[in-house]
Design an enzyme around this catalytic site. Structure first.
Site, PDB file in Angstrom:
ATOM      1  N   ARG A  24       0.833  -1.116   0.097  1.00 54.64           N
ATOM      2  CA  ARG A  24      -0.122   0.088   0.010  1.00 54.64           C
ATOM      3  C   ARG A  24       0.738   1.321   0.071  1.00 54.64           C
ATOM      4  O   ARG A  24       1.461   1.506   1.066  1.00 54.64           O
ATOM      5  CB  ARG A  24      -0.872  -0.030   1.308  1.00 54.64           C
ATOM      6  CG  ARG A  24      -1.980   0.986   1.277  1.00 54.64           C
ATOM      7  CD  ARG A  24      -2.577   1.169   2.662  1.00 54.64           C
ATOM      8  NE  ARG A  24      -1.887   1.768   3.446  1.00 54.64           N
ATOM      9  CZ  ARG A  24      -1.582   1.423   4.737  1.00 54.64           C
ATOM     10  NH1 ARG A  24      -2.526   0.510   5.352  1.00 54.64           N
ATOM     11  NH2 ARG A  24      -0.749   2.288   5.532  1.00 54.64           N
ATOM     12  N   HIS A  52      -3.309   4.470   4.845  1.00 52.03           N
ATOM     13  CA  HIS A  52      -4.777   3.894   4.946  1.00 52.03           C
ATOM     14  C   HIS A  52      -6.070   4.625   4.368  1.00 52.03           C
ATOM     15  O   HIS A  52      -6.495   4.086   3.524  1.00 52.03           O
ATOM     16  CB  HIS A  52      -5.076   3.532   6.341  1.00 52.03           C
ATOM     17  CG  HIS A  52      -6.631   2.818   6.709  1.00 52.03           C
ATOM     18  ND1 HIS A  52      -6.855   1.731   6.315  1.00 52.03           N
ATOM     19  CD2 HIS A  52      -7.885   3.705   7.215  1.00 52.03           C
ATOM     20  CE1 HIS A  52      -8.229   1.574   6.363  1.00 52.03           C
ATOM     21  NE2 HIS A  52      -8.617   2.524   6.834  1.00 52.03           N
ATOM     22  N   TYR A  68       4.723   5.490  10.360  1.00 56.07           N
ATOM     23  CA  TYR A  68       5.116   4.098  10.675  1.00 56.07           C
ATOM     24  C   TYR A  68       5.614   3.065   9.883  1.00 56.07           C
ATOM     25  O   TYR A  68       6.111   2.154  10.222  1.00 56.07           O
ATOM     26  CB  TYR A  68       3.770   3.501  11.146  1.00 56.07           C
ATOM     27  CG  TYR A  68       2.590   3.383  10.561  1.00 56.07           C
ATOM     28  CD1 TYR A  68       2.407   2.531   9.489  1.00 56.07           C
ATOM     29  CD2 TYR A  68       1.505   4.462  10.731  1.00 56.07           C
ATOM     30  CE1 TYR A  68       1.314   2.573   8.500  1.00 56.07           C
ATOM     31  CE2 TYR A  68       0.617   4.344   9.589  1.00 56.07           C
ATOM     32  CZ  TYR A  68       0.339   3.416   8.767  1.00 56.07           C
ATOM     33  OH  TYR A  68      -0.704   3.399   7.864  1.00 56.07           O
TER      34      TYR A  68
END
Length: 321
Positions: free
Chosen positions: A241, A245, A253
Site C-alpha cells: 500500500r 490507510h 509508521y
C-alpha cells in the site's frame, strides 16, 4: 510476461494507467474539498485489480474492495459514474447515498458492492457462489480481502464453507503488508497467508501482486478450476500500500526503505518496460495515451460536477433495513 499476448498486454496497460490517473484525480479532488467523506488510494494495486478482473468471464461475479479501483473499471463502471459517486451526486452508483467506493456495486455488471466492515464481502460472495452451484450455472464468484482481514473469523468461515461444498469461488488476499498501521509480522506467526489454504484442503497460491502476468495467470487458472468443478482457490497477492490507510494517514509508521523497495517494483513501470521491449510503446505513444486518459477524466469530472445532489425527500428510497 512473455506468455501474455500483445493485445492483452496493451489492454491491461490502458486499464492500469486509467486506474492510476483516476486515483490521482480523486486525491486532487479531495484536497479541493470536493470529495464527500474520506478517500482511499490504491496506488500499487493496479496490476492486481486489473489482472484479476480480466481473468473473469462477462457473466461471472466479483466483490472488489476499496483498493480495487481497476476491477470496477474493467467490469464496466465508467469514470463518470465513479467520479459522481465520489462527489455524492445523484448520477453516482449509489445515487448519493454513500461515499468513496463503499456500496459501489452494480449487479447488471456482476459487481457486489463493497462492504466497509472487512471481510464481510467474503461471506456474501460465498453465498453467491453457493447459489451458482445450486443452480448449476457455469459461473465463478471472486472476492478480495486484505492481510488484516485474514485474521478475522468471517474470512475463515467463508473459506471453510467454500471448500466443504466445493464452490466455484476464487478468493484473493491482497497482502499489502499493513492493516492500517499494524505490520503483517504483528498479525500472524506464519510467513505466507496462502499457507492457511492447506487447513481447508484447497490450493493456496502465492504470486507477486505487482506483476500483471503473474496475477493474471494465477487467477485465470483458479477461475478455470472453479468453473470446471474443481472448487475454490486462495491466492495471496503480495503487494504494498503506497499511500496511507486513507488520505488523512501520513503512514509515518512505514520504514522509508520499505517504501523505496516497493517503489522500485511499481506495477505500471514494469508493464511499460515489457511493452517497450516488445516495441509496442515509446515516449510518443505513452504521451498520447496519457493525454487521451486525461481528456476522458476531464469529461467525466465535468459530468459529475454538473450532476445534481440527491433530493433529500428521496433519502429513504431503496432503503430496506
Amino acid at each position: 510476461m512473455n506468455e501474455i499476448d500483445d493485445e492483452l498486454l496493451q489492454q491491461a496497460h490502458y486499464w492500469m494507467r486509467l486506474t492510476r490517473a483516476l486515483d490521482d484525480r480523486g486525491t486532487f479532488l479531495h484536497k479541493q474539498s470536493k470529495i464527500v467523506g474520506g478517500y482511499f488510494s490504491q496506488i500499487g494495486h493496479e496490476a492486481l485489480s486489473v489482472a484479476a478482473a480480466l481473468s473473469l468471464g462477462p457473466k461471472d461475479i466479483i466483490a472488489p474492495m476499496h483498493r480495487d479501483l481497476g476491477a470496477y473499471l474493467v467490469r464496466g463502471l465508467t469514470p463518470r459514474r465513479i467520479l459522481a459517486q465520489w462527489l455524492g451526486r445523484e448520477t453516482g452508483v449509489t445515487r448519493g447515498r454513500d461515499a468513496n467506493l463503499h456500496g459501489m456495486g452494480d449487479l447488471s455488471l456482476g459487481i457486489i458492492g463493497f462492504i466497509s466492515h472487512l471481510p464481510a464481502s467474503t461471506g456474501v460472495i460465498t453465498g453467491v457462489a453457493h447459489g451458482i452451484k445450486l443452480k448449476g450455472e457455469p459461473r465463478v464468484a471472486m472476492c478480495f480481502f486484505g492481510d488484516g482481514s485474514a485474521s478475522q473469523g468471517l474470512a475463515h468461515e467463508a473459506m471453510n464453507w467454500a471448500s466443504v461444498f466445493k464452490l466455484p469461488m476464487v478468493i484473493i488476499c491482497e497482502n499489502n503488508q499493513y492493516a492500517y498501521s499494524t505490520p503483517l509480522s504483528r498479525q500472524m506467526a506464519i510467513e505466507h497467508i496462502a499457507q492457511r489454504a492447506a487447513g481447508y484442503n484447497m490450493p493456496g497460491v502465492i504470486v507477486d501482486g505487482n506483476d500483471f502476468a503473474a496475477v493474471y495467470h494465477a487467477t485465470k487458472e483458479a477461475v478455470e478450476r472453479a468453473r470446471s468443478g474443481g472448487g475454490p482457490t486462495l491466492i495471496e497477492c503480495k503487494t504494498m500500500r503506497m499511500r496511507g490507510h486513507a488520505i488523512h494517514d501520513n503512514m509515518a509508521y512505514v520504514p522509508k526503505e520499505l517504501l523505496a523497495e516497493w517503489e522500485a517494483r511499481d506495477p505500471i513501470a514494469r508493464i511499460e518496460a515489457e511493452l517497450r521491449a516488445r516495441g509496442l510503446l515509446d515516449d510518443a505513444k505513452l504521451a498520447a495515451l496519457l493525454a487521451r486518459i486525461e481528456a476522458e477524466l476531464d469529461e467525466a469530472q465535468a459530468f459529475a460536477e454538473a450532476s445534481p445532489y440527491p433530493d433529500p425527500a428521496t433519502v429513504t428510497d431503496g432503503v430496506y433495513a
